[in-house]
Motif scaffolding. Structure first.
Motif, mmCIF file in Angstrom:
data_model
loop_
_atom_site.group_PDB
_atom_site.id
_atom_site.type_symbol
_atom_site.label_atom_id
_atom_site.label_comp_id
_atom_site.label_asym_id
_atom_site.label_seq_id
_atom_site.Cartn_x
_atom_site.Cartn_y
_atom_site.Cartn_z
ATOM 1 N N THR A 98 0.829 -1.203 0.000
ATOM 2 C CA THR A 98 0.000 0.000 0.000
ATOM 3 C C THR A 98 0.862 1.250 0.000
ATOM 4 O O THR A 98 0.531 2.248 -0.664
ATOM 5 N N ALA A 99 1.968 1.227 0.731
ATOM 6 C CA ALA A 99 2.874 2.379 0.744
ATOM 7 C C ALA A 99 3.426 2.650 -0.652
ATOM 8 O O ALA A 99 3.406 3.797 -1.137
ATOM 9 N N LEU A 100 3.911 1.618 -1.315
ATOM 10 C CA LEU A 100 4.472 1.791 -2.655
ATOM 11 C C LEU A 100 3.404 2.225 -3.646
ATOM 12 O O LEU A 100 3.636 3.093 -4.498
ATOM 13 N N ALA A 101 2.207 1.635 -3.532
ATOM 14 C CA ALA A 101 1.121 1.985 -4.442
ATOM 15 C C ALA A 101 0.685 3.435 -4.248
ATOM 16 O O ALA A 101 0.515 4.185 -5.222
ATOM 17 N N ALA A 102 0.504 3.848 -2.991
ATOM 18 C CA ALA A 102 0.028 5.205 -2.725
ATOM 19 C C ALA A 102 1.025 6.245 -3.225
ATOM 20 O O ALA A 102 0.639 7.241 -3.865
ATOM 21 N N TRP A 103 2.306 6.021 -2.966
ATOM 22 C CA TRP A 103 3.295 7.009 -3.408
ATOM 23 C C TRP A 103 3.484 6.982 -4.916
ATOM 24 O O TRP A 103 3.786 8.022 -5.531
ATOM 25 N N SER A 104 3.302 5.830 -5.541
ATOM 26 C CA SER A 104 3.342 5.783 -7.009
ATOM 27 C C SER A 104 2.187 6.580 -7.595
ATOM 28 O O SER A 104 2.364 7.355 -8.550
ATOM 29 N N LEU A 105 0.988 6.407 -7.031
ATOM 30 C CA LEU A 105 -0.170 7.162 -7.509
ATOM 31 C C LEU A 105 0.027 8.658 -7.274
ATOM 32 O O LEU A 105 -0.357 9.488 -8.120
ATOM 33 N N TYR A 106 0.604 9.019 -6.136
ATOM 34 C CA TYR A 106 0.873 10.428 -5.873
ATOM 35 C C TYR A 106 1.851 10.986 -6.905
ATOM 36 O O TYR A 106 1.682 12.120 -7.392
ATOM 37 N N ALA A 107 2.865 10.207 -7.237
ATOM 38 C CA ALA A 107 3.824 10.651 -8.248
ATOM 39 C C ALA A 107 3.136 10.845 -9.600
ATOM 40 O O ALA A 107 3.441 11.797 -10.328
ATOM 41 N N VAL A 108 2.211 9.967 -9.940
ATOM 42 C CA VAL A 108 1.454 10.144 -11.183
ATOM 43 C C VAL A 108 0.663 11.440 -11.140
ATOM 44 O O VAL A 108 0.652 12.220 -12.109
ATOM 45 N N LEU A 109 -0.030 11.686 -10.037
ATOM 46 C CA LEU A 109 -0.845 12.888 -9.918
ATOM 47 C C LEU A 109 0.006 14.156 -10.013
ATOM 48 O O LEU A 109 -0.469 15.199 -10.503
ATOM 49 N N LEU A 149 9.149 3.659 -11.107
ATOM 50 C CA LEU A 149 10.025 2.921 -10.203
ATOM 51 C C LEU A 149 9.247 2.361 -9.011
ATOM 52 O O LEU A 149 9.441 1.204 -8.614
ATOM 53 N N LEU A 150 8.373 3.176 -8.436
ATOM 54 C CA LEU A 150 7.571 2.712 -7.296
ATOM 55 C C LEU A 150 6.595 1.620 -7.723
ATOM 56 O O LEU A 150 6.359 0.663 -6.974
ATOM 57 N N ALA A 151 6.032 1.743 -8.917
ATOM 58 C CA ALA A 151 5.146 0.696 -9.428
ATOM 59 C C ALA A 151 5.903 -0.607 -9.635
ATOM 60 O O ALA A 151 5.382 -1.701 -9.379
ATOM 61 N N SER A 152 7.138 -0.506 -10.078
ATOM 62 C CA SER A 152 7.958 -1.704 -10.262
ATOM 63 C C SER A 152 8.233 -2.391 -8.927
ATOM 64 O O SER A 152 8.159 -3.622 -8.820
ATOM 65 N N LEU A 153 8.515 -1.600 -7.892
ATOM 66 C CA LEU A 153 8.724 -2.167 -6.561
ATOM 67 C C LEU A 153 7.431 -2.780 -6.025
ATOM 68 O O LEU A 153 7.449 -3.840 -5.386
ATOM 69 N N ALA A 154 6.299 -2.125 -6.267
ATOM 70 C CA ALA A 154 5.018 -2.704 -5.861
ATOM 71 C C ALA A 154 4.790 -4.037 -6.556
ATOM 72 O O ALA A 154 4.239 -4.972 -5.961
ATOM 73 N N GLY A 155 5.227 -4.131 -7.806
ATOM 74 C CA GLY A 155 5.098 -5.387 -8.538
ATOM 75 C C GLY A 155 5.983 -6.487 -8.010
ATOM 76 O O GLY A 155 5.752 -7.671 -8.292
ATOM 77 N N LEU A 156 7.014 -6.129 -7.225
ATOM 78 C CA LEU A 156 7.857 -7.130 -6.563
ATOM 79 C C LEU A 156 7.304 -7.520 -5.197
ATOM 80 O O LEU A 156 7.905 -8.349 -4.511
ATOM 81 N N THR A 157 6.183 -6.933 -4.814
ATOM 82 C CA THR A 157 5.646 -7.132 -3.469
ATOM 83 C C THR A 157 4.459 -8.070 -3.437
ATOM 84 O O THR A 157 4.374 -8.958 -2.594
ATOM 85 N N VAL A 193 9.430 6.479 -20.184
ATOM 86 C CA VAL A 193 10.326 5.755 -19.273
ATOM 87 C C VAL A 193 9.538 5.182 -18.104
ATOM 88 O O VAL A 193 9.733 4.014 -17.715
ATOM 89 N N GLY A 194 8.644 5.996 -17.545
ATOM 90 C CA GLY A 194 7.822 5.502 -16.447
ATOM 91 C C GLY A 194 6.996 4.294 -16.848
ATOM 92 O O GLY A 194 6.886 3.321 -16.098
ATOM 93 N N MET A 195 6.408 4.341 -18.039
ATOM 94 C CA MET A 195 5.622 3.205 -18.530
ATOM 95 C C MET A 195 6.497 1.970 -18.724
ATOM 96 O O MET A 195 6.072 0.849 -18.432
ATOM 97 N N ALA A 196 7.701 2.173 -19.209
ATOM 98 C CA ALA A 196 8.588 1.037 -19.468
ATOM 99 C C ALA A 196 9.077 0.392 -18.175
ATOM 100 O O ALA A 196 9.214 -0.836 -18.087
ATOM 101 N N VAL A 197 9.323 1.225 -17.158
ATOM 102 C CA VAL A 197 9.877 0.708 -15.903
ATOM 103 C C VAL A 197 8.798 0.052 -15.047
ATOM 104 O O VAL A 197 9.063 -0.943 -14.347
ATOM 105 N N ALA A 198 7.569 0.572 -15.080
ATOM 106 C CA ALA A 198 6.519 0.141 -14.155
ATOM 107 C C ALA A 198 6.311 -1.369 -14.090
ATOM 108 O O ALA A 198 6.191 -1.928 -12.993
#
Length: 389
Positions: A164-175, A184-192, A230-235
């Motif tokens: 949830t921490a990684l997801a929330a901050w990734s969404l905040y970065a998008v906003l 990058l945060l979405a990629s880490l969330a995907g490892l979780t 880049v964000g789309m590619a890394v996510a």
């Protein structure tokens, strides 16, 4: 208090931590209350609250990965194979890192990671809600997340708080238009967790939408368009990398991870198994009351999502909450775990947060305080039960 119906990103130079402090202090107070009630309840039953939080159910699987790596499995009499490859690696990696630099065990490392991550998640939820609806609604959103009936999971050595921490901050970065950080945060969330796909979907849909709406080399937010690419590619790299690694390890190819999940009887059936489970509750009494509760709860989730759409929440929040909810309700997994699988869907809490923010402070405090007590008691009762959360 800002206009609750419009975007209300802070404009004054106030430190972010100070702006979020009331929400974080309130969140910490709710979690402490929950842990105190759990400790007293468990002691009365001659059970260890520490063991319930760190050494039962999924937390044991995570610590085994941290200690022994992947490859452990349990073969059940019915032929099912429970492999620890079903558990994504970021939490075990962090548990191992904590144990390497401190005297803490892997299990206690998991509790520490969860504690820190839960505060980071609360802060991320505050940041998102504050950006969209203003500070007062953001505080209410964080406290609502804290007092959820299954909020005790936020204090367990599970991966929900970290995700949830990684997801929330990734969404905040998008906003905020910080696309590389979001990826990058979405990629880490995907490892979780497998539901990391929801964060990836939010980043992708938001980026595609912005590409369609805007022209030129620079977007309206001043960010070069290449950063979105880049964000789309890394996510998706985190989730895709782990899933492909599991496929190579098991010899099952790109779908090898699905075979691992099938060993746990997990899959996506569009909600058929859940519907059959709920329908089965109506064959007798008093189980029919539980069935009615499940129907009402599912209806409430759908209603909240509809309200989110009608309130015109930002597109990435709608995509994220929709995917998390769909994956939780439409998976053929252990049905008792569905409430905690919905825990990361915090955008669904924004409509009731707005409603609370419009009340007088004394009334909203009474509502949230009462909910905190109920949540603490239910969490203690739930964890002292026989089944996993």
């Amino acid at each position: 208090m800002t206009d609750l119906g419009t975007s209300a990103a802070p404009t004054r130079a106030e430190p972010a931590w100070r702006r979020a402090a009331p929400a974080l202090l309130g969140y910490a107070a709710v979690r402490v209350l929950g842990l105190l009630v759990l400790t007293v309840w468990s002691a009365a039953r001659d059970t260890s609250a520490h063991r319930l939080l760190s050494a039962r159910w999924d937390s044991l699987w995570y610590t085994r990965v941290a200690e022994l790596g992947y490859g452990y499995e349990v073969r059940l009499p019915n032929g099912d194979v429970h492999s620890n490859l079903a558990f994504f690696p970021l939490l075990p990696w962090l548990e191992r890192a904590v144990a390497a630099v401190s005297p803490l065990s892997y299990a206690d490392g998991g509790l520490l990671v969860s504690a820190v991550a839960s505060l980071a998640a609360a802060w991320g939820i505050f940041a998102v809600a504050d950006h969209v609806y203003g500070r007062r609604a953001a505080v209410c959103a964080v406290l609502l997340w804290a007092v959820l009936p299954v909020g005790v999971v936020q204090s367990m050595a599970y991966s929900e708080s970290l995700f949830t921490a990684l997801a929330a901050w990734s969404l905040y970065a998008v906003l905020r238009g910080h696309w590389v950080s979001a990826g990058l945060l979405a990629s880490l969330a995907g490892l979780t967790r497998p539901v990391g796909a929801a964060v990836v979907a939010a980043v992708w849909v938001a980026a595609v939408d912005s590409f369609v709406r805007e022209r030129g080399a620079v977007a309206r937010d001043g960010a070069p368009r290449w950063r979105r690419a880049v964000g789309m590619a890394v996510a998706p790299l985190g989730a895709a990398g782990y899933v492909l690694w599991v496929g190579v390890r098991t010899g099952g190819g790109p779908l090898g991870y699905l075979d691992v999940q099938a060993g746990w009887r997990n899959g996506f059936d569009g909600g058929y198994a859940f519907a059959v489970f709920v329908a089965g509750k109506f064959t007798s009494f008093p189980s029919a009351l539980a069935g009615l509760g499940l129907v009402l709860g599912t209806g409430l989730l759908i209603l909240l999502y509809v309200v989110c759409v009608r309130q015109r929440q930002p597109l990435p929040l709608l995509v994220y909450a929709g995917v998390v909810t769909a994956l939780a309700l439409c998976a053929s997994s252990y049905f008792g775990s569905k409430p905690r699988l919905l825990l990361p869907a915090f955008p669904l809490l924004l409509p009731p947060a707005l409603a609370l923010a419009r009340l007088r402070t004394s009334r909203s405090a009474w509502v949230l305080g009462s909910a905190a007590v109920v949540s603490a008691v239910y969490g203690a009762f739930w964890l002292n039960g026989s089944g996993p959360p």
